[in-house]
Every structure is written in C-alpha cells, then in structure tokens.
Design an enzyme around this catalytic site. Structure first.
Site, PDB file in Angstrom:
ATOM      1  CD  GLU A 271      48.590   9.837  35.671  1.00 29.11           C
ATOM      2  OE1 GLU A 271      48.187   9.464  36.778  1.00 29.11           O
ATOM      3  OE2 GLU A 271      49.280   9.128  34.932  1.00 29.11           O
TER       4      GLU A 271
ATOM      5  NE  ARG B 129      50.402   0.862  40.344  1.00 26.85           N
ATOM      6  CZ  ARG B 129      50.164   1.881  41.175  1.00 26.85           C
ATOM      7  NH1 ARG B 129      49.059   2.588  41.035  1.00 26.85           N
ATOM      8  NH2 ARG B 129      51.020   2.203  42.118  1.00 26.85           N
TER       9      ARG B 129
ATOM     10  CE  LYS C 190      54.688   4.071  41.112  1.00 28.61           C
ATOM     11  NZ  LYS C 190      54.503   5.504  40.923  1.00 28.61           N
TER      12      LYS C 190
END
Ligand SMILES: Cc1ncc(COP(=O)(O)O)c(C=O)c1O
Length: 337
Positions: A219, A81, A184
């Site tokens: 989210e 990620r 992220k």
C-alpha cells in the site's frame, strides 16, 4: 478561534477547535465520554503508550452537505477497525456505541467548526486510544484513555483534482506480513518516516512492497492502492495493509458501475498493464498517480498527467454521497443535524 479561520485556505493540518472529547477505561470498564477544552493529558512518564507504543488511532470526517445538513461518513466502520487495532495491541476496545457517542459529542460541541458547504473543507475527527498504566516491565497495561480530536481540514485538492508521483521503496518495510500493518497503530507510521520523509522532500509519496518478497504492491504510506486494468478494479490482498474504508466504499461503487472488482497479489510490474492507478483514503478519497518511479530497477511507469476517467468518476461518485448531492443508497452517512 473559528472567526479567524479562512475556510478556503485550510490544508490537511491541525486547526485547534474548542473542545476535545475524552473517556477513560480502568480494568475493562469505560466511563462515559465528556467534552473538555483542556487539550493536555496528565500522563505518567511510564505509561504503556509511551514505553511500548500501546496506541491506536482512527480518522473520519463530517461533511456539511448541499442541504446544509451534517453527515458523518461510516463511523461504525472506524469504530470496528479501532476495536480490531485495540485487540491487536492488547488494549480494551472502545465499545462501538460509546465511540459513536464520543464522535457525536465532539461534533455537537464544535458545530461552528464544520466548514461551510462549497469550500470542500470538512471536519476531521482523530480518535486516539492510548495505554496509560505506568509500567517498566514489558507488557500491556490495563488503563486506557480514548480521545476524539476534531480539526477542520481543507480539501485535499484545492482547485483541481490532480495527480501525484509515487516512488517505490525497497529499503524500508512498512509492516511485516504477520505484523501490525492491518492495524492503525502509531508504530507503523513512525517506522515509515524513514521512507516517507525523503519522498515528501522530493514532492512525492511512497509505495511500499510486501516485506517478504519485495515483489507485490502492499500500500501507500497512509492510503491503499487501486489500479484499473480494462474494466477491472484491482487492489492488493495482503495481511500487512490497513483495510481502508474508502477502498471498501469505492469497490462497492465500482461494482455498481459494472466493473469487476478483484483483490489479489499485484506484482509491481503489472503497473505496465494498468490504464490508471491511485492511492485512496479518507484524506484524499482518491489520489491519482501520474508516475510510479522504481529507482532500483531504473524504471518509471507512466499514467499521464491528468486523472483517468474511471477514477475521476469514482471520486465524484463518493464525494457526491458524502456532500449529500447523491442518494446514500448504502446508508453510509449518519445525518446529525
Ligand atoms: C496505512 C493506511 N492505509 C490506508 C488508509 C486509508 O484508510 P481509510 O480509507 O479508512 O481512511 C489509511 C488512512 O487511514 C492509512 O493510514
């Protein structure tokens, strides 16, 4: 120092360990990670991370198990990620094996900071990737620093597994549909503070809706959303949310328990048809929700004060694997010692 740590009183706050791990990259070439006690970077004031937010990070944990062994949970997923976040911000990705060596080194050098089994506390790692090239013209740099910052952290729920109230925010968008929400990167969090800080001040957390229609659940501020409808595990499909490793693990555990797992657009009003819902992520595993308040529509969705049975079972199932109390059928844990 570690002898001063009262493991049972640790919260989700930074506790400094002895070593951090660092590695630099220049013109596409990564140096080998090394451990250092120096927690400060000598960074140029025009570094691309400072000027243009060329920065990405990760979060993962090591657990001291019931057998005394230390398990690092799914670090390869975090490495992958972080590589996607790096590519999203035009940074040179940290090679997966180098990421693994850096995490293992950070663990080996800070062994005494891995909390004892039974305290519920863990050793959290915060891998960080920043652009260090000095630039004033808008554009990416070619030099990067990768840092792994360890910190022992307390259990998200000291005592009993309990519920949190969430509030819907239509005045702040966390991430645009084709923006950086899937990565992220620090900018996503800085831009959410306008929503999360007022919510936290009221003892709540935030649910963000999709930025285009403000209709579908995207989210939570630092966690994915899960809803339970009958025997179905529902979680949003969106290009603006972070692919959560916890959510992915819980989906596998739900399927193993015969549940249907569906990832699709979820309208906010569908909360009325759910028996349980929660936020999920590395920090909390599952944070069950008792109420979702939608102030603009003067509506509150209630789920009861106690965590529901399905999410409670999934929570314990994942914790049992992480702490070595259940078989790790999927090979999620790397045992380090
Ligand atoms: C925005 C956001 N969504 C979801 C998550 C959960 O991801 P994970 O389960 O990989 O920790 C996090 C935490 O990392 C997050 O910051």
């Amino acid at each position: 120092m570690k002898q001063d740590i009262d493991w049972s009183k640790l919260g989700f706050h930074y506790t400094e360990t002895e070593y951090i791990v660092r590695a630099a990259c220049h013109n596409g070439v990564w140096e080998e990670p090394y451990a250092t006690t120096d927690k400060y970077l000598h960074l140029h004031v025009s570094a691309t991370s400072l000027q243009y937010g060329q920065e990405a990070f990760e979060g993962l944990k090591a657990f001291r198990g019931v057998d005394g062994k230390i398990r690092i949970f799914r670090w390869r997923e975090n490495a992958r990620r972080m590589a996607r976040s790096a590519e999203g911000l035009y940074m040179t990705p940290v090679p997966e094996e180098l990421f693994g060596r850096a995490i293992r080194l950070a663990l080996e050098k800070n062994m005494d900071f891995v909390p004892p089994y039974g305290t519920g506390a863990t050793l959290y790692f915060r891998p960080l990737l920043i652009g260090t090239t000095p630039r004033l013209g808008v554009g990416p740099g070619r030099d990067f620093e990768f840092v792994v910052i360890p910190s022992p952290i307390g259990p998200y729920y000291p005592g009993k597994f309990h519920c949190t109230t969430f509030i819907v925010n239509r005045h702040v968008d966390r991430a645009a549909p084709l923006g950086t929400g899937q990565f992220k990167v620090g900018g996503n969090y800085a831009s959410s503070f306008r929503a999360t800080e007022p919510a936290h001040a009221q003892g709540m957390d935030c649910i963000f809706l999709d930025a285009k229609y403000h209709r579908y659940i995207d989210e939570c501020s630092a966690a994915n959303f899960i809803g339970i409808k009958g025997n179905e595990y529902l979680t949003p499909r969106s290009t603006a949310i972070l692919p959560s490793i916890t959510n992915n693990s819980l989906m596998t555990l739900a399927r193993e328990r015969g549940m249907k797992v569906t990832r699709r657009h979820i309208r906010l009003e569908e909360l009325a048809e759910m028996s349980e819902c929660a936020a999920c992520g590395t920090a909390c595993v599952i944070s069950p929700i008792d109420k979702v308040i939608d102030p603009e529509h003067d509506k509150t969705y209630s789920f009861g004060k106690e965590p529901g049975p399905i999410l409670t079972e999934l929570y314990h199932a994942l914790r049992d694997i992480q702490f070595g109390r259940a078989e790790d059928k999927h090979g999620w844990c790397e045992i380090v010692s």
